[in-house]
Design a protein around this motif. Sequence first.
Motif, mmCIF file in Angstrom:
data_model
loop_
_atom_site.group_PDB
_atom_site.id
_atom_site.type_symbol
_atom_site.label_atom_id
_atom_site.label_comp_id
_atom_site.label_asym_id
_atom_site.label_seq_id
_atom_site.Cartn_x
_atom_site.Cartn_y
_atom_site.Cartn_z
ATOM 1 N N PRO A 199 0.802 -1.227 0.000
ATOM 2 C CA PRO A 199 0.000 0.000 0.000
ATOM 3 C C PRO A 199 0.832 1.274 0.000
ATOM 4 O O PRO A 199 0.537 2.231 -0.734
ATOM 5 C CB PRO A 199 -0.829 -0.125 1.288
ATOM 6 C CG PRO A 199 -0.927 -1.586 1.530
ATOM 7 C CD PRO A 199 0.394 -2.126 1.099
ATOM 8 N N ILE A 202 2.503 1.712 -3.379
ATOM 9 C CA ILE A 202 1.554 2.248 -4.359
ATOM 10 C C ILE A 202 1.396 3.751 -4.181
ATOM 11 O O ILE A 202 1.464 4.526 -5.141
ATOM 12 C CB ILE A 202 0.179 1.556 -4.216
ATOM 13 C CG1 ILE A 202 0.289 0.067 -4.534
ATOM 14 C CG2 ILE A 202 -0.854 2.207 -5.135
ATOM 15 C CD1 ILE A 202 -0.937 -0.732 -4.164
ATOM 16 N N ALA A 203 1.189 4.162 -2.936
ATOM 17 C CA ALA A 203 0.973 5.585 -2.650
ATOM 18 C C ALA A 203 2.197 6.427 -2.983
ATOM 19 O O ALA A 203 2.068 7.592 -3.388
ATOM 20 C CB ALA A 203 0.593 5.763 -1.182
ATOM 21 N N PHE A 216 -3.341 7.904 1.068
ATOM 22 C CA PHE A 216 -3.550 7.074 -0.123
ATOM 23 C C PHE A 216 -3.111 5.626 0.110
ATOM 24 O O PHE A 216 -3.660 4.707 -0.509
ATOM 25 C CB PHE A 216 -2.809 7.668 -1.328
ATOM 26 C CG PHE A 216 -3.577 8.744 -2.025
ATOM 27 C CD1 PHE A 216 -4.688 8.442 -2.796
ATOM 28 C CD2 PHE A 216 -3.208 10.072 -1.892
ATOM 29 C CE1 PHE A 216 -5.413 9.432 -3.434
ATOM 30 C CE2 PHE A 216 -3.928 11.079 -2.518
ATOM 31 C CZ PHE A 216 -5.039 10.767 -3.300
ATOM 32 N N SER A 217 -2.147 5.408 0.984
ATOM 33 C CA SER A 217 -1.755 4.034 1.296
ATOM 34 C C SER A 217 -2.906 3.294 1.977
ATOM 35 O O SER A 217 -3.168 2.122 1.680
ATOM 36 C CB SER A 217 -0.510 4.011 2.180
ATOM 37 O OG SER A 217 -0.780 4.547 3.459
ATOM 38 N N PHE A 220 -5.663 2.678 -0.849
ATOM 39 C CA PHE A 220 -5.365 1.560 -1.745
ATOM 40 C C PHE A 220 -5.330 0.234 -0.985
ATOM 41 O O PHE A 220 -5.629 -0.823 -1.561
ATOM 42 C CB PHE A 220 -4.041 1.795 -2.464
ATOM 43 C CG PHE A 220 -4.134 2.774 -3.592
ATOM 44 C CD1 PHE A 220 -4.845 2.459 -4.735
ATOM 45 C CD2 PHE A 220 -3.527 4.024 -3.511
ATOM 46 C CE1 PHE A 220 -4.949 3.370 -5.789
ATOM 47 C CE2 PHE A 220 -3.625 4.938 -4.548
ATOM 48 C CZ PHE A 220 -4.336 4.609 -5.697
ATOM 49 N N SER A 221 -4.966 0.271 0.279
ATOM 50 C CA SER A 221 -4.961 -0.943 1.091
ATOM 51 C C SER A 221 -6.376 -1.489 1.268
ATOM 52 O O SER A 221 -6.637 -2.676 1.034
ATOM 53 C CB SER A 221 -4.339 -0.656 2.454
ATOM 54 O OG SER A 221 -4.381 -1.797 3.281
ATOM 55 N N LEU A 223 -9.018 -0.699 -0.545
ATOM 56 C CA LEU A 223 -9.567 -1.036 -1.864
ATOM 57 C C LEU A 223 -9.056 -2.394 -2.331
ATOM 58 O O LEU A 223 -9.831 -3.219 -2.859
ATOM 59 C CB LEU A 223 -9.188 0.052 -2.866
ATOM 60 C CG LEU A 223 -9.868 -0.023 -4.240
ATOM 61 C CD1 LEU A 223 -11.385 0.083 -4.095
ATOM 62 C CD2 LEU A 223 -9.351 1.097 -5.151
ATOM 63 N N SER A 224 -7.780 -2.654 -2.141
ATOM 64 C CA SER A 224 -7.202 -3.944 -2.533
ATOM 65 C C SER A 224 -7.811 -5.083 -1.722
ATOM 66 O O SER A 224 -8.102 -6.161 -2.264
ATOM 67 C CB SER A 224 -5.684 -3.927 -2.332
ATOM 68 O OG SER A 224 -5.069 -2.948 -3.129
ATOM 69 N N ALA A 247 -3.354 -5.699 -5.244
ATOM 70 C CA ALA A 247 -2.452 -4.615 -4.855
ATOM 71 C C ALA A 247 -1.307 -4.473 -5.855
ATOM 72 O O ALA A 247 -0.904 -3.356 -6.205
ATOM 73 C CB ALA A 247 -1.904 -4.864 -3.452
ATOM 74 N N PHE A 250 -2.539 -2.624 -8.864
ATOM 75 C CA PHE A 250 -2.587 -1.172 -8.622
ATOM 76 C C PHE A 250 -1.193 -0.558 -8.744
ATOM 77 O O PHE A 250 -1.018 0.518 -9.323
ATOM 78 C CB PHE A 250 -3.165 -0.870 -7.239
ATOM 79 C CG PHE A 250 -4.666 -0.915 -7.184
ATOM 80 C CD1 PHE A 250 -5.420 -0.173 -8.071
ATOM 81 C CD2 PHE A 250 -5.320 -1.682 -6.227
ATOM 82 C CE1 PHE A 250 -6.813 -0.204 -8.027
ATOM 83 C CE2 PHE A 250 -6.699 -1.726 -6.172
ATOM 84 C CZ PHE A 250 -7.450 -0.984 -7.078
#
Length: 277
Positions: A199, A202-203, A216-217, A220-221, A223-224, A247, A250
């Motif tokens: 995460p 990704i961020a 954002f981490s 996305f965490s 969401l994943s 993840a 993403f």
Amino acid sequence: MLTYKFMQIAFAVCLLLGLALPLVGGFAIYRRLSSSGDALAHSSLAGVAIGLASGLSPLLMSIIACIIAFLIIDFLRKRFNKFSEIGVAIVLSASIGLAGILSSFTKANNFDAYLFGSILTVTDTELLVTIVLTFAILAFTIAFYPSIFSALYNEDEAKIDGVKTSAISFMMDLLLSLTIAIGSKVVGSLVVSSLVVLPTAIALQLKKGYKTTMFFSVFFSILSMLLGLIAAYYLDLKPGATIVMVAIAFLLLLSLGRLGVLLIRRKKMAKDEKTRV
């Protein structure tokens, strides 16, 4: 799908761990200690093996094993100051060996369930433990955010300003250990360390400040976690592994998107230079 109680619990745990993992994982990543997640994950697996072999609670033994591993890593990190990563390597090696030996005294099916997780069999007690741990992490992060940021930005300056960096690091590492112990039961010991790192990775592709990256981490965490769980349910896949692959997807998409933007900017700059000439 949500008419089943086990799926309701699974979604709740995904939301909670989706919030907790990047908060504690980001702290380790910024200190370049992301590999400690692997060591703690394998330590949790050794704890599970001890629990299954002795008839004790695998979750409880996983938590104890992670705490012991964290204390050993912390001690070795201070003992070998110039080679701080050696503590992680030692604990990782010992945990793999111990888990491998003790797995011979457990039922294969029970032990394998902890390798890739069993999020669909999370009990009410495990859900309650996850809730308490997640809120503890959130409360600590909010209450000590200035100190955490100072310790990450410049530890020496933070010490001069009176920030107790050792205490902050100790608490964050302890919370990381507990989160990995819980996460090992849910998403599996072999994949939980990936969800500690991914995460934030990704961020970081967004190239924003610390607070935005942390936000954002978490985004996305979660969401994943949710998309991975849904995909695993309908495609009959292992939830933990599916969550990790979502993840990864993403991460690849954002990396390619960032690369595309850089290429477009370079072409635009080259075009502007030709126009000026």
